[in-house]
Design an enzyme around this catalytic site. Structure first.
Site, short mmCIF file in Angstrom:
data_model
loop_
_atom_site.label_atom_id
_atom_site.label_comp_id
_atom_site.label_asym_id
_atom_site.label_seq_id
_atom_site.Cartn_x
_atom_site.Cartn_y
_atom_site.Cartn_z
N LYS A 88 14.92 11.21 -4.40
CA LYS A 88 13.01 10.33 -5.73
C LYS A 88 12.23 10.33 -4.93
O LYS A 88 11.05 10.23 -5.22
CB LYS A 88 13.87 9.20 -5.29
CG LYS A 88 15.48 8.79 -6.79
CD LYS A 88 15.43 7.10 -6.97
CE LYS A 88 16.04 6.72 -8.22
NZ LYS A 88 18.17 6.95 -7.78
N GLU A 110 9.32 0.40 -11.97
CA GLU A 110 10.52 -0.51 -12.89
C GLU A 110 11.27 0.15 -11.89
O GLU A 110 11.50 0.53 -11.55
CB GLU A 110 10.53 -0.55 -14.28
CG GLU A 110 11.14 0.97 -14.61
CD GLU A 110 10.40 1.97 -14.55
OE1 GLU A 110 9.87 2.22 -13.74
OE2 GLU A 110 11.33 2.73 -14.60
N SER A 376 22.06 14.59 -4.05
CA SER A 376 21.33 14.10 -4.51
C SER A 376 20.94 12.77 -3.48
O SER A 376 19.68 12.44 -2.94
CB SER A 376 21.07 13.10 -5.33
OG SER A 376 22.23 12.69 -6.02
C1 LIG Z 1 18.85 7.85 -8.73
C2 LIG Z 1 19.82 8.73 -8.57
C3 LIG Z 1 20.44 9.50 -9.07
C4 LIG Z 1 20.01 9.29 -10.63
O1 LIG Z 1 18.88 9.91 -10.95
P1 LIG Z 1 18.74 11.23 -11.83
O2 LIG Z 1 16.63 10.87 -12.15
O3 LIG Z 1 19.47 11.25 -12.83
O4 LIG Z 1 18.17 12.35 -10.47
C5 LIG Z 1 21.68 10.09 -8.70
N1 LIG Z 1 21.93 10.51 -7.13
C6 LIG Z 1 20.95 9.01 -6.42
C7 LIG Z 1 21.39 9.38 -5.06
C8 LIG Z 1 19.86 8.10 -6.30
O5 LIG Z 1 19.00 7.24 -6.32
#
Ligand SMILES: *Cc1c(COP(=O)(O)O)cnc(C)c1O
Length: 396
Positions: A88, A110, A376
């Site tokens: 993020k 938000e 992610s």
């Molecule tokens: C917020 C989040 C997501 C989902 O958000 P996307 O916009 O679909 O990438 C996925 N993995 C993690 C670790 C997150 O914090």
């Protein structure tokens, strides 16, 4: 190149917002267009990505896991190692630098589970901007630690006591604030969603993941991976890693949260089960009932618990450039434990969805084939959730 000038990916996207918001979005669009190829802006962003976020994130060969599964080679793109623990920050640093260049002094965001709020508060602190984060009262109670984190970082957190007291209500309040304050404030959106130009901007800021992957694979003499797998909430980490590969040989696979199963209604498999509708300023797929009311969703992974999806994914589904599947809570938790035990890497529950699909796929492939999974985020935040789900971890 998509989106077109009006912000459409095929028939999806656009700008479905109150009239009062149009000038604010036009200002952002214009500023972004002017800055995105500006050498000073690019250098400044690269500087922060390298020295602050910690990029490039490693591409790690998961040898133990690959050998255990006995099929394809599995590589992990380690977004979990970024500052604040997920992808993020790639987006919030980009947008915060844009806001600063536009002369804005305050960021508005938000947040649902709080991850985007923390990433925004972090970028604000780094760049000397004020920050207001709206959070539903129910979420604030569930995610007290993230609320506290934002406050430590200097953000003002406004808890929203309207409606279901969750993300949807927080988003409404954030937009209300923005409409009356955009002369000095900037609205930060945390995924590849929302009205034009957000889905495009967020994709471009997150595409650093995919461009790095290309270089890292080249260095390993791997011309193209056979599969790239990423989880899809709003879709930003997925579009970020897919984007440079959209017209390549690689099979691109997006994994939504199947929750307790597609048939149960307790899921957020928007692309699998939703249909066309407008949410948060854009036309896309949406989980809605027969009267067009947005349905309640469920996922064990808070970051995937969203009834909509970014418009580019709607387009990529229809044009079959990306294939979307879903994975249940239970499968995600199993994958979470598997990666932790075999590689010593605790993935975010969101990322564990992508991993769970890879665990099923890998044994059917050959050792010459390569799967890349976008990890992610890191899973420390999910330890309690997982412990509750399985009733305590057994230490065999
Ligand atoms: C917020 C989040 C997501 C989902 O958000 P996307 O916009 O679909 O990438 C996925 N993995 C993690 C670790 C997150 O914090």
């Amino acid at each position: 190149m998509l989106p077109n000038l009006a912000g459409y990916f095929g028939e999806y996207g656009g700008r479905f917002v109150p009239e009062a918001l149009i000038p604010a979005l036009e200002e952002i669009e214009k500023a972004y267009k002017n800055l995105k190829d500006d050498i000073n802006f690019k250098n400044e962003l690269s500087h922060y990505l390298k020295y602050y976020v910690g990029r490039p994130s490693p591409l790690y060969y998961a040898k133990n896991l690959s050998e255990k599964l006995g099929g394809a080679k599995i590589y992990l793109k380690r977004e979990d190692l970024n500052h604040t623990g997920s992808h993020k920050i790639n987006n919030t640093m980009g947008q915060a630098l844009l806001a600063k260049r536009m002369g804005k002094t305050r960021l508005i965001a938000e947040t649902g589970a709080g991850q985007h709020g923390v990433a925004t508060a972090t970028a604000a602190a780094a760049l000397g901007l004020k920050c207001t984060v709206y959070m539903g009262a129910t979420d604030a109670k569930r995610q007290g630690l993230n609320l506290f984190r934002m406050e430590i970082l200097g953000a003002e957190v406004v808890t929203v006591n309207k409606g279901s007291k969750t993300l949807k209500d927080a988003a409404n309040e954030a937009f209300r604030d923005f409409i009356s304050s955009f002369a000095h404030a900037y609205m930060m959106i945390g995924s590849a969603i929302g009205p034009h130009p957000y889905p495009m901007m967020v994709r471009n800021f997150q595409s650093v993941i995919g461009y790095e992957l290309k270089e890292q694979l080249q260095a390993l003499s791997i011309p193209s991976p056979d599969y790239i797998i990423a989880c899809v909430g709003g879709g930003s980490n997925a579009i970020g890693i897919f984007y440079p590969y959209l017209n390549s040989q690689a099979n691109l696979i997006g994994i939504e949260a199947g929750g307790k199963g597609e048939a149960s209604k307790l899921h957020c498999a928007t692309l699998a089960r939703g249909d066309r509708g407008i949410l948060h300023g854009a036309l896309s797929y949406l989980l809605q009932d027969e009267n067009g009311l947005v349905e309640d969703t469920h996922s064990i992974a808070a970051g995937l618990d969203y009834p909509g999806v970014g418009p580019e994914h709607a387009y990529l589904k229809d044009s079959q450039k990306v294939t979307y599947y879903n994975v249940s809570d239970e499968e995600a938790v199993e994958a979470f434990i598997t990666l932790s035990r075999h590689e010593g890497i605790i993935p975010a529950l969101e990322s564990a969805h992508a991993l769970a699909y890879a665990l099923k796929l890998a044994p059917s492939l050959s050792p010459e084939q390569v799967i890349v999974i976008n990890i992610s985020g890191r899973g420390d935040k999910d330890a309690e959730e997982v412990s509750n789900f399985i009733g305590g971890v057994e230490f065999a």
